[in-house]
Enzyme design. Sequence first.
Site, short mmCIF file in Angstrom:
data_model
loop_
_atom_site.label_atom_id
_atom_site.label_comp_id
_atom_site.label_asym_id
_atom_site.label_seq_id
_atom_site.Cartn_x
_atom_site.Cartn_y
_atom_site.Cartn_z
N LYS A 126 -18.19 -14.52 -2.06
CA LYS A 126 -18.41 -14.56 -3.51
C LYS A 126 -17.76 -15.78 -4.17
O LYS A 126 -16.91 -16.44 -3.56
CB LYS A 126 -17.89 -13.25 -4.12
CG LYS A 126 -18.68 -12.01 -3.64
CD LYS A 126 -18.23 -10.74 -4.37
CE LYS A 126 -19.02 -9.52 -3.93
NZ LYS A 126 -18.66 -8.30 -4.70
N HIS A 145 -19.18 -9.62 -0.10
CA HIS A 145 -20.15 -8.52 -0.12
C HIS A 145 -20.55 -8.17 1.31
O HIS A 145 -20.66 -9.07 2.15
CB HIS A 145 -21.41 -8.96 -0.89
CG HIS A 145 -22.58 -8.04 -0.71
ND1 HIS A 145 -22.75 -6.92 -1.49
CD2 HIS A 145 -23.62 -8.06 0.17
CE1 HIS A 145 -23.86 -6.29 -1.10
NE2 HIS A 145 -24.40 -6.96 -0.11
N ASN A 195 -13.92 -9.63 -5.78
CA ASN A 195 -13.37 -9.10 -4.53
C ASN A 195 -13.85 -9.82 -3.27
O ASN A 195 -13.94 -9.24 -2.20
CB ASN A 195 -13.63 -7.59 -4.44
CG ASN A 195 -15.10 -7.25 -4.49
OD1 ASN A 195 -15.94 -8.14 -4.57
ND2 ASN A 195 -15.42 -5.97 -4.40
N GLU A 239 -31.72 -7.17 1.60
CA GLU A 239 -30.85 -8.26 1.13
C GLU A 239 -31.07 -9.53 1.95
O GLU A 239 -31.03 -10.64 1.39
CB GLU A 239 -29.39 -7.80 1.20
CG GLU A 239 -29.10 -6.71 0.18
CD GLU A 239 -27.72 -6.08 0.30
OE1 GLU A 239 -27.42 -5.17 -0.50
OE2 GLU A 239 -26.93 -6.47 1.20
N TYR A 299 -28.33 -7.25 -7.85
CA TYR A 299 -27.48 -6.09 -8.15
C TYR A 299 -28.18 -5.06 -9.05
O TYR A 299 -27.51 -4.26 -9.71
CB TYR A 299 -26.17 -6.54 -8.78
CG TYR A 299 -25.16 -7.04 -7.75
CD1 TYR A 299 -24.55 -6.16 -6.85
CD2 TYR A 299 -24.82 -8.39 -7.68
CE1 TYR A 299 -23.64 -6.61 -5.92
CE2 TYR A 299 -23.89 -8.85 -6.74
CZ TYR A 299 -23.30 -7.95 -5.86
OH TYR A 299 -22.40 -8.40 -4.94
#
Length: 139
Positions: free
Chosen positions: A11, A117, A114, A128, A51
Amino acid sequence: MKTNQTFTIIKPDAVSNGHTGAILSKIAEAGFRFKALKMTRLSQTAAEAFYAVHNERPFFNNLVSFMASGPIVVAVLEKDNAVDDFRTLIGTTDPEAAAEGTIRKSFASSVGENAIHGSDSDENAVIEIAFHFTESEQF
Ligand code: IDP
Ligand code: MG
């Protein structure tokens, strides 16, 4: 269905903090093979689409703007039991609660930002992977 594959995103927080190389090393050391890998950036629209399952959640707008805020690294990973083993490697969503040695424990700063993913099911891994990579980009 490709049950031995999963999909990951390093990320924007982890990329901008210079953790890309260390995270890729941890993934390789855990026995995952890279089937596809690239640096890219999500538009706001692409982040909303990726998302979409979370669009009713209170953190959705923050999540989308965070994910579109800078470059990311996306990859297709292969290993027996890839989805579950990768979720174990990255740790819980909230890095405070993540086990020692997990990627989120080592590199994430908050539940929102965080670091990484990982797909949560074989079915979502397939979706995905197709979202981010064409067939010809996968080796
Ligand atoms: P996961 O990434 O561990 O599968 P999900 O519940 O699918 O976690 O949430 C997707 C992403 O949304 C998380 O990785 C995190 O970036 C963000 N997120 C989840 N829960 C929260 C929250 O309570 N506050 C802020 N952001 C959150
Ligand atoms: Mg999830």
